[in-house]
Design an enzyme around this catalytic site. Structure first.
Site, mmCIF file in Angstrom:
data_model
loop_
_atom_site.group_PDB
_atom_site.id
_atom_site.type_symbol
_atom_site.label_atom_id
_atom_site.label_comp_id
_atom_site.label_asym_id
_atom_site.label_seq_id
_atom_site.Cartn_x
_atom_site.Cartn_y
_atom_site.Cartn_z
ATOM 1 N N ASN A 192 0.863 -1.186 0.000
ATOM 2 C CA ASN A 192 0.000 0.000 0.000
ATOM 3 C C ASN A 192 0.896 1.233 0.000
ATOM 4 O O ASN A 192 1.935 1.265 0.645
ATOM 5 C CB ASN A 192 -0.886 0.013 1.246
ATOM 6 C CG ASN A 192 -1.965 1.075 1.155
ATOM 7 O OD1 ASN A 192 -2.930 0.926 0.412
ATOM 8 N ND2 ASN A 192 -1.782 2.166 1.895
ATOM 9 N N GLU A 237 -1.119 0.757 -5.137
ATOM 10 C CA GLU A 237 -1.085 2.029 -5.850
ATOM 11 C C GLU A 237 0.057 2.066 -6.869
ATOM 12 O O GLU A 237 -0.035 2.768 -7.885
ATOM 13 C CB GLU A 237 -0.940 3.189 -4.856
ATOM 14 C CG GLU A 237 -2.220 3.537 -4.074
ATOM 15 C CD GLU A 237 -2.527 2.598 -2.917
ATOM 16 O OE1 GLU A 237 -1.682 1.714 -2.627
ATOM 17 O OE2 GLU A 237 -3.607 2.727 -2.311
ATOM 18 N N ASP A 282 -4.939 21.918 7.103
ATOM 19 C CA ASP A 282 -5.440 20.873 6.206
ATOM 20 C C ASP A 282 -6.015 21.473 4.916
ATOM 21 O O ASP A 282 -5.897 22.666 4.657
ATOM 22 C CB ASP A 282 -6.484 20.019 6.953
ATOM 23 C CG ASP A 282 -6.517 18.590 6.409
ATOM 24 O OD1 ASP A 282 -6.185 18.371 5.235
ATOM 25 O OD2 ASP A 282 -6.885 17.686 7.181
#
Ligand SMILES: [Mn+2]
Length: 437
Positions: A139, A208, A253
């Site tokens: 991952n 990915e 963020d």
């Protein structure tokens, strides 16, 4: 194309800005990169570090177009193809990312940026972590990394996603499968196809890196701890995500607002390898490149759902909607219901989507003025507006209803700004909608 060839391409294309004077990774570099948002910026002389720093590599669709040799408005189809047909990347015995093996681990030698005065500290922001889940395999995912000292980082692991799940299985079991923690390799300075692939959320069990390989050749090498990483990475930090927790944050963020402090796991670094004259990569949180990396991977999933119910031409997840909450969907309208069907399907393609506008093929979905023009000349609110009350929604929307331990909820709105089907003859006939160039 590795990050260095991207820098050369961006330079010859006239996009690259080079800063030769000495700059400070404490606030100054983030401020300069923010002022130059939308352009790749290469800092050649960084206070306290021997390495150069690239910022802004992902701050415009054109740069992905450059790296993937595709027009910017066709990237969605490259992403869709890669998601549909992932390819196993080739494995090599050695690669550039292992040209230099540092004699000691010293994270203080790496130019981590402090972005804002109230941040929890210096952070790596363009770092991709590679782990192996014991059940689902490799991952890759982005994690912001707070530098704690020369050997330790704190990672923000979003709950129930790939890396968090693997860490819980391996490091937190009672007894843990490995008391030393979950082996991890953190790469900084990656080819753009790897950054894009790591931003996607394929099903668990889909590596990915197989999506990266489907986008562009992505050779791998194996680290000393057994993790496979892109051979062209500029830096590789090999280590373990331990069971020790420390306060992580605050950090700005996606929406440009502060994310709060949480207990998060410590990563201990055991070995640092890098390329000769390595280039460190920074990514400005909350700015254009963060937004593009979040939003672009949602476009092919919206496209796929809309295309099941109507003929979809293209999708844009717009930066004005924080590249997460708003989309423009372009269709070739063939029945009276296509606009409404496209609205409903768009929500299936991206659960966090809040507002969607559907337009015809003659509207430039990448130009906000053109989308507004379609709303101004083709949309009637009493006929073409749909509102859905109290829907599951994004936790990132400050105006949504947020309840502890539950999915956030919000109203959603769709605007069908396509030319109305039953246009009567006269002033409202189809010819009247046509734009005169
Ligand atoms: Mn994953």
């Amino acid at each position: 194309m590795d990050l260095r060839s991207f820098i050369s391409q961006a330079d010859s294309g006239g996009y690259l800005i080079t800063v030769d004077r000495e700059v400070d990774p404490y606030l100054e570099m983030a401020r300069l990169a923010a002022e130059l948002d939308g352009r790749p910026v290469l800092f050649n002389c960084v206070r306290g570090s021997a390495y150069r720093v690239l910022a802004g590599a992902c701050s415009d669709r054109r740069y992905f177009g450059l790296a993937l040799d595709t027009p910017a408005d066709r990237l969605i189809f490259r992403l869709a193809d890669a998601l549909a047909e992932p390819q196993p990347p080739p494995l090599f015995d050695e690669g550039p990312c292992q040209e230099v093996i540092d004699r000691s681990v010293d994270l203080a030698s790496i130019p981590f940026l402090t972005h804002w005065p109230h941040d929890g500290g210096a952070y790596a922001s363009a770092a991709v972590a590679f782990v192996n889940d014991p059940d689902t395999g490799p991952n890759a995912s982005f994690h912001r990394l707070l530098r704690l000292d020369e050997r330790r980082l704190a990672a923000r692991l979003v709950e129930r996603r790939g890396a968090d799940t693997a860490w819980r299985k391996v490091a937190l079991g009672d007894p843990p499968r490995s008391a030393a923690g979950l082996p991890v390799a953190i790469c900084i300075g990656l080819p753009l196809q790897v950054l894009l692939a790591a931003s996607m959320s394929p099903a668990p069990g889909v590596d990915e890196l197989t999506i990266a390989q489907a986008l562009a050749p992505t050779p791998l090498v194996t680290c000393a701890n057994g993790i496979r990483v892109p051979a062209q990475a500029e830096f590789v930090f090999e280590g373990r995500i331990t069971r020790e927790l420390v306060p992580e944050g605050p950090f700005v963020d996606l929406t440009g607002t502060y994310d709060f402090v949480r207990p998060q796991p410590v990563i201990e670094i055991d070995r640092i390898t890098h390329r000769q004259d390595a280039v460190y990569q920074a990514l400005l949180p909350g700015r254009l490149e963060h937004r593009l990396l979040m939003g672009m991977p949602r476009e092919p999933t919206i496209y796929a759902e809309v295309n099941k119910v109507a003929r979809c031409l293209n999708v844009h997840v717009t930066p004005g909607g924080a590249s997460w909450l708003h989309a423009v969907v372009q269709i070739d309208k063939r029945t009276p219901e296509d606009g409404l069907r496209a609205i409903e399907a768009a929500y299936r393609g991206h659960g966090s989507l809040k507002h969607v506008v559907v337009v015809d093929g003659d509207v430039n979905i990448f130009d906000p003025n053109d989308v507004e023009w379609a709303i101004a000349t083709r949309f009637q609110a009493d006929r073409d507006l749909v509102v859905f009350e109290d829907q599951p929604s994004s936790s990132l929307d400050p105006s949504a209803k947020h309840m502890a331990g539950q999915k956030s909820r919000s109203a959603k709105m769709g605007l069908d700004a396509t030319i109305h089907w039953d246009t009567p003859a006269g002033p409202g006939e189809p010819e009247a909608y046509r734009r005169i160039w």
